[in-house]
Motif scaffolding. Structure first.
Motif, PDB file in Angstrom:
ATOM      1  N   SER A  66      43.778  42.203  40.898  1.00 31.64           N
ATOM      2  CA  SER A  66      45.211  42.171  41.168  1.00 31.64           C
ATOM      3  C   SER A  66      45.559  42.688  42.566  1.00 31.64           C
ATOM      4  CB  SER A  66      45.960  43.008  40.130  1.00 31.64           C
ATOM      5  OG  SER A  66      47.345  43.067  40.442  1.00 31.64           O
ATOM      6  N   HIS A  67      46.433  41.939  43.260  1.00 30.56           N
ATOM      7  CA  HIS A  67      46.962  42.438  44.529  1.00 30.56           C
ATOM      8  C   HIS A  67      48.317  43.104  44.313  1.00 30.56           C
ATOM      9  CE1 HIS A  67      48.701  38.444  44.061  1.00 30.56           C
ATOM     10  NE2 HIS A  67      49.658  38.775  44.913  1.00 30.56           N
ATOM     11  N   VAL A  95      34.468  36.151  42.331  1.00 25.66           N
ATOM     12  CA  VAL A  95      35.619  35.363  42.752  1.00 25.66           C
ATOM     13  C   VAL A  95      35.606  35.172  44.269  1.00 25.66           C
ATOM     14  CG1 VAL A  95      38.133  35.294  42.864  1.00 25.66           C
ATOM     15  CG2 VAL A  95      37.007  36.045  40.771  1.00 25.66           C
ATOM     16  N   LEU A  96      35.281  36.215  45.011  1.00 18.41           N
ATOM     17  CA  LEU A  96      35.228  36.084  46.466  1.00 18.41           C
ATOM     18  C   LEU A  96      34.135  35.118  46.909  1.00 18.41           C
ATOM     19  CD1 LEU A  96      35.855  39.726  47.739  1.00 18.41           C
ATOM     20  CD2 LEU A  96      37.328  37.728  48.043  1.00 18.41           C
ATOM     21  N   LEU A  97      33.022  35.133  46.199  1.00 15.96           N
ATOM     22  CA  LEU A  97      31.928  34.223  46.543  1.00 15.96           C
ATOM     23  C   LEU A  97      32.382  32.774  46.385  1.00 15.96           C
ATOM     24  CD1 LEU A  97      28.985  34.691  47.476  1.00 15.96           C
ATOM     25  CD2 LEU A  97      28.282  34.313  45.111  1.00 15.96           C
ATOM     26  N   GLN A  98      33.055  32.463  45.261  1.00 22.35           N
ATOM     27  CA  GLN A  98      33.562  31.110  45.061  1.00 22.35           C
ATOM     28  C   GLN A  98      34.658  30.788  46.072  1.00 22.35           C
ATOM     29  OE1 GLN A  98      33.073  28.302  42.162  1.00 22.35           O
ATOM     30  NE2 GLN A  98      33.406  27.797  44.308  1.00 22.35           N
ATOM     31  N   ASP A 111      41.718  30.239  51.998  1.00 21.52           N
ATOM     32  CA  ASP A 111      41.280  31.511  52.562  1.00 21.52           C
ATOM     33  C   ASP A 111      41.746  32.650  51.661  1.00 21.52           C
ATOM     34  OD1 ASP A 111      40.796  33.829  54.128  1.00 21.52           O
ATOM     35  OD2 ASP A 111      40.984  32.674  55.977  1.00 21.52           O
ATOM     36  N   PRO A 112      40.813  33.476  51.150  1.00 22.18           N
ATOM     37  CA  PRO A 112      41.209  34.582  50.270  1.00 22.18           C
ATOM     38  C   PRO A 112      41.694  35.819  51.023  1.00 22.18           C
ATOM     39  CG  PRO A 112      38.833  34.556  50.501  1.00 22.18           C
ATOM     40  CD  PRO A 112      39.349  33.361  51.272  1.00 22.18           C
ATOM     41  N   THR A 113      41.818  35.736  52.348  1.00 23.89           N
ATOM     42  CA  THR A 113      42.212  36.910  53.134  1.00 23.89           C
ATOM     43  C   THR A 113      43.601  36.740  53.764  1.00 23.89           C
ATOM     44  OG1 THR A 113      41.215  36.150  55.226  1.00 23.89           O
ATOM     45  CG2 THR A 113      39.776  37.310  53.677  1.00 23.89           C
ATOM     46  N   ASP A 168      43.976  38.481  48.991  1.00 19.83           N
ATOM     47  CA  ASP A 168      44.961  37.998  48.034  1.00 19.83           C
ATOM     48  C   ASP A 168      44.309  36.833  47.296  1.00 19.83           C
ATOM     49  OD1 ASP A 168      47.047  36.391  46.806  1.00 19.83           O
ATOM     50  OD2 ASP A 168      48.489  37.590  47.922  1.00 19.83           O
ATOM     51  N   LEU A 169      44.079  37.007  46.000  1.00 20.90           N
ATOM     52  CA  LEU A 169      43.350  36.012  45.215  1.00 20.90           C
ATOM     53  C   LEU A 169      44.264  35.246  44.273  1.00 20.90           C
ATOM     54  CD1 LEU A 169      40.162  38.129  44.386  1.00 20.90           C
ATOM     55  CD2 LEU A 169      40.492  36.472  46.239  1.00 20.90           C
ATOM     56  N   SER A 170      45.558  35.181  44.599  1.00 22.21           N
ATOM     57  CA  SER A 170      46.500  34.531  43.695  1.00 22.21           C
ATOM     58  C   SER A 170      46.228  33.041  43.525  1.00 22.21           C
ATOM     59  CB  SER A 170      47.933  34.738  44.192  1.00 22.21           C
ATOM     60  OG  SER A 170      48.085  34.319  45.533  1.00 22.21           O
ATOM     61  N   ALA A 171      45.464  32.427  44.439  1.00 22.50           N
ATOM     62  CA  ALA A 171      45.171  30.998  44.347  1.00 22.50           C
ATOM     63  C   ALA A 171      43.878  30.710  43.600  1.00 22.50           C
ATOM     64  CB  ALA A 171      45.100  30.386  45.741  1.00 22.50           C
TER      65      ALA A 171
END
Length: 334
Positions: A66-67, A95-98, A111-113, A168-171
């Protein structure tokens, strides 16, 4: 008109493969949205115990991804000193790897950042903004990100915080959570179920009548009447949709959607209204739908074709909306 999509490969659906029992439903709220689980309950199942297990799993996932939760592993990573390398918990690293794989495959359309940019445009935890951000502020927020700077290390399951990176991993987090809840149900002996979180779905197994879990693909409200309804059999399949008609920012006579292009720092304006991706992994479908949305109609269709993705695009052509299907999705039409 209604059209039907059926997976190209189906597991056997005979008397021995149909789940036995009644169909039950559990639901609630998580991640600022709703969740629901429909499942064929085996004899003796206590639905309230199952609900507790689901809520425990949600709590575990939010504690990492969660962010919005200041004490989550993601938010703690966002605050660590510049130049440090942090070992990450398993789910966050997975999740970051994917996410970084999708970023590479889409040449930066995902982009997860983007946490700083998302906050700047009023779509993050700080909330809505009174005025549009200045171009200089957008450029600064964009410069603070960059998925390559994470420098993920699979051996140590760690990531680098060079300073300023805001995850931010909301996507992608909703899709991953759908997968994890589906795995939890399977681990409890519930082989036939449909999991939904905020419109992202995954179906497994078949119902007692040996039918699949059928769902209608989400489409923008503006598409009603101009784009055919499509229903899909989620037989060991997930569906995730990205679109700018749920969250947006109205300023003057312009509407800015929440889908930001990492390559420019601004909301997209490319003629795509929505993208739905079908895949066995809801996590991948979730991220891929966002990436294709950012790419725009022609590059998105080319990317879906190149990577063998089943995708449905709703595109504005002139003053009307039209539908485009990737070759894999077109082959699923019944």
């Amino acid at each position: 008109m209604r059209r039907v999509l059926i997976p190209a490969t189906l597991a056997p659906i005979g008397p021995g493969h149909a789940a036995r029992g009644s169909i039950e439903t559990l639901s609630g709220r998580v991640m600022g949205t709703t969740w629901s689980v429909r499942f064929v309950a085996p004899p003796g199942l206590d639905a309230q115990v199952l609900r507790s297990l689901i809520q425990i799993e949600f709590g575990r996932l939010m504690a990492q991804l969660s962010h919005w939760e200041p004490d989550s592993a993601l938010c703690r990573f966002n605050r660590v000193p510049a130049g440090t390398r942090q070992v990450l918990p398993d789910d966050l690293f997975a999740v970051l790897l994917q996410a970084c794989d999708v970023a590479a495959c889409s040449e930066g359309a995902f982009d997860p950042t983007l946490g700083a940019l998302i906050d700047l445009w009023g779509f993050g935890p700080p909330g809505p903004i009174p005025t549009l951000p200045e171009p200089a502020a957008v450029a600064a927020a964009r410069a603070s990100g960059g998925w390559e700077r994470l420098a993920l290390d699979p051996e140590t399951r760690s990531a680098c915080q060079p300073g300023g990176l805001q995850l931010d991993l909301s996507a992608i987090a909703k899709g991953y959570s759908v997968d994890r809840i589906s795995d939890l149900l399977a681990g409890q002996g519930i082989a036939s179920h449909l999991v939904e979180i905020g419109g992202e779905l995954r179906g497994r197994g078949v119902k007692p009548d040996r039918s699949s879990w059928w769902v209608a693909l989400e489409a923008p409200p503006e598409a009603l009447g101009s784009v055919d309804e499509i229903v899909v059999a989620l037989h060991d399949l997930s569906a995730a949709t990205s679109g700018d008609y749920h969250r947006f920012l109205d300023r003057g006579d312009r509407r800015y959607g929440h889908s930001l292009d990492p390559r420019t720092g601004f909301p997209i304006e490319n003629g795509l209204f929505s993208v739905t991706v079908l895949h066995a992994s809801c996590m991948l479908a979730d991220a891929a739908a966002t990436a294709l949305m950012v790419l725009g109609p022609e590059p998105a269709l080319a990317a879906a074709t190149r990577h063998g993705l089943a995708a449905r695009l709703v595109v504005r052509q002139g003053g009307a909306l039209a539908e485009q299907l990737s070759p894999v999705a077109a082959r699923m039409l019944s």
